[in-house]
Design an enzyme around this catalytic site. Structure first.
Site, PDB file in Angstrom:
ATOM      1  N   ARG A 186       1.015  -1.216  -0.067  1.00 57.02           N
ATOM      2  CA  ARG A 186      -0.209   0.205  -0.107  1.00 57.02           C
ATOM      3  C   ARG A 186       0.743   1.285   0.091  1.00 57.02           C
ATOM      4  NH1 ARG A 186      -5.093  -1.475   0.532  1.00 57.02           N
ATOM      5  NH2 ARG A 186      -5.608  -3.432   1.741  1.00 57.02           N
ATOM      6  N   ASP A 196      12.511   7.080   3.540  1.00 59.51           N
ATOM      7  CA  ASP A 196      12.664   5.833   3.236  1.00 59.51           C
ATOM      8  C   ASP A 196      14.218   5.621   2.689  1.00 59.51           C
ATOM      9  OD1 ASP A 196      12.045   3.487   1.805  1.00 59.51           O
ATOM     10  OD2 ASP A 196      10.541   4.228   0.129  1.00 59.51           O
TER      11      ASP A 196
END
Length: 512
Positions: free
Chosen positions: A216, A277
């Site tokens: 997701r 990230d």
């Protein structure tokens, strides 16, 4: 997940200070938390502070959670408030007895502190950390420290490979009756780049095996699983996933519903909150899930552009080198391809809008976004080459499977096998964003466009997002729509539109 139930308690583990369970109508986005009154005698005697990590004991089982304190009449002083999800995990009914106590110290947190101070971690220490995260022993604060420590340090091949193997060891692993099991992954950062459903359909139609587990959204307006869920169920367990692949040769499911790399799903939730990230965790996340899914050959898509996740060819080369290095250490065959990341792909940005683009390409409609079609065909051809097909024939074969309708038929068959196909929805509210002046479309700011789509409600609101009307190089007139914002409520639509007005250069026009 952070709610994972720990090992059962012994029969002699009596409830020395029993409290009563009370269900609270709250949603915690996966974080295990409980509430106790500030006057609770157990909380006072145990010295519990707000946000302390505690252990729940109920019906012979244990679970770790974060404690919060109530200061009014929300709870009686002998009650413990739990979200309905935690009540279900412990099989508790209203008023059932449970115990709250201090948990045993976690030795693996010393390894996290070592990482915070710049030390590299080996596979043993990383294995202890990942196992404790997967078992729900870490608080969100602990996980955030671990994620931040990796983000602050340049990625290194051996440590990243160790992290990959540790994440792989914490979950299940699939095996397939095929010599070559194909997969692809895009590192993200490019709105609308929804090639996966098209690629999986082409590859499965070619007779190859491609069990695709997808994420997701982390920091984007939609992940592949979000878009796919507007067309078919994606929350399949391992047994259901295997049946789909055995029947159709491929699937497109949410990786969080199968226990392939359970710690990664917890890390992703924290990365989403932090909006970070790191390369090491990106590589470990991608490769651990590919290995766990039983993949043997993987094509990795690295979009490069000034406002993509990867800003330059130099950065892409470094990430490609890390991916290839770690994959080699873990016994996985990978190929990387650098693609254009200067502008969004297709027209839609948001789950349902991207799904409509996918269906248009699969149906070979005249109005299908041609850039999405071309990119999907190029990636499918790359996977066919990776499987051993001649490079001179790969693109022709992929195109033929799409044009003849075999890819569309395979996609619909996969949807039916996963629980049934449905048409993606349409937003109830829309508003056009108009060009303030005439000019030629020069640049796109992918990040600001993605932010606008998220403010409109994506991905939580499946039909929310942006529909683009222009591409780089297009000539536009003053007052011509550049994009349309889609929303499920006027409040979200107004908020996104106001943000777009303040950042009108997210699509920059230059004089003709």
């Amino acid at each position: 997940m952070s709610e994972a139930i720990l090992s059962p308690t012994s029969s002699t583990d009596a409830l020395a200070h029993p409290l009563r369970a009370r269900a609270l109508p709250i949603e915690t986005d996966g974080e295990a938390m409980i509430f106790m009154h500030e006057d609770c005698p157990v909380a006072r005697s145990e010295g519990f502070r707000a946000r302390v990590r505690v252990e729940l004991v109920a019906k012979g089982r244990r679970l770790l959670a974060t404690l919060y304190r109530a200061t009014d009449d929300l709870l009686a002083d002998d009650e413990v408030g739990l979200p309905h999800r935690l009540m279900a995990r412990l099989s508790l009914a209203e008023g059932d007895e449970l115990q709250v106590r201090h948990p045993h110290p976690l030795s693996s947190l010393s390894h996290v502190r070592a990482k915070l101070y710049g030390h590299r971690l080996d596979e043993i220490r990383l294995g202890h950390i990942i196992a404790d995260i997967a078992d729900g022993r870490y608080s969100d604060v602990d996980i955030a420290a671990f994620v931040s420590a990796f983000a602050a340090q340049p990625a290194q091949g051996e440590e990243t490979a160790a992290l990959t193997r540790a994440m792989l060891a914490a979950g299940d692993r699939l095996e397939w009756n095929a010599d070559r099991v194909m997969d692809k992954h895009c590192v993200g950062g490019l709105p609308g780049n929804r090639t996966t459903p098209i690629v999986v359909s082409i590859i499965a139609a070619a007779g190859l095996t491609m069990p695709k587990t997808s994420s997701r959204a982390i920091t984007s307006p939609a992940g592949t699983a979000d878009a796919m869920e507007t067309m078919a169920p994606v929350t399949l367990d391992l047994a259901a996933m295997q049946k789909v692949v055995e029947r159709e040769g491929g699937c497109i499911v949410w990786g969080g519903s199968v226990n392939l790399s359970p710690a990664d799903d917890v890390l992703i939730r924290i990365e989403r909150a932090l909006d970070v990230d790191s390369d090491a965790q990106l590589v470990a996340s991608v490769l651990s899930k590919k290995l766990a899914a039983g993949s043997t050959h993987v094509l990795l898509d690295l979009p490069v552009g000034p406002t993509a996740k990867i800003r330059s060819t130099r950065d892409a080369d470094a990430l490609a080198g890390l991916l290839e290095n770690v994959a080699r250490q873990c016994g996985l065959h990978v190929a990387t391809v650098q693609t254009d990341g200067t502008q969004p792909v297709g027209r839609g940005i948001g789950p349902a809008l991207e799904a409509h683009d996918v269906l248009a390409v699969l149906a070979n409609r005249d109005d299908a976004p041609q850039d999405l079609k071309a990119r999907a065909l190029a990636l499918a051809a790359g996977i066919l080459e990776l499987s051993g097909a001649p490079s001179s024939d790969a693109l022709h074969r992929a195109t033929q499977l799409l044009v003849e309708g075999r890819a569309e038929s395979k996609f619909l068959a996969i949807c039916e096998a996963q629980g049934g196909f449905k048409e993606p929805g349409r937003a109830l509210q829309t508003r056009e964003f108009l060009a303030a002046r005439a000019g030629r479309v020069a640049t796109f700011d992918n990040r600001l466009l993605a932010r606008t789509a998220k403010l409109a409600g994506a991905p939580q609101r499946a039909t929310a997002g942006i529909a683009l009307h222009v591409k780089s190089g297009d000539l536009v007139e003053q007052g011509q729509p550049l994009f349309t914002i889609h929303g499920e409520s006027m409040g979200e639509l107004d908020y996104a539109f106001a943000f777009a007005l303040r950042n009108s250069d997210m699509i920059r026009l230059e004089a003709q």
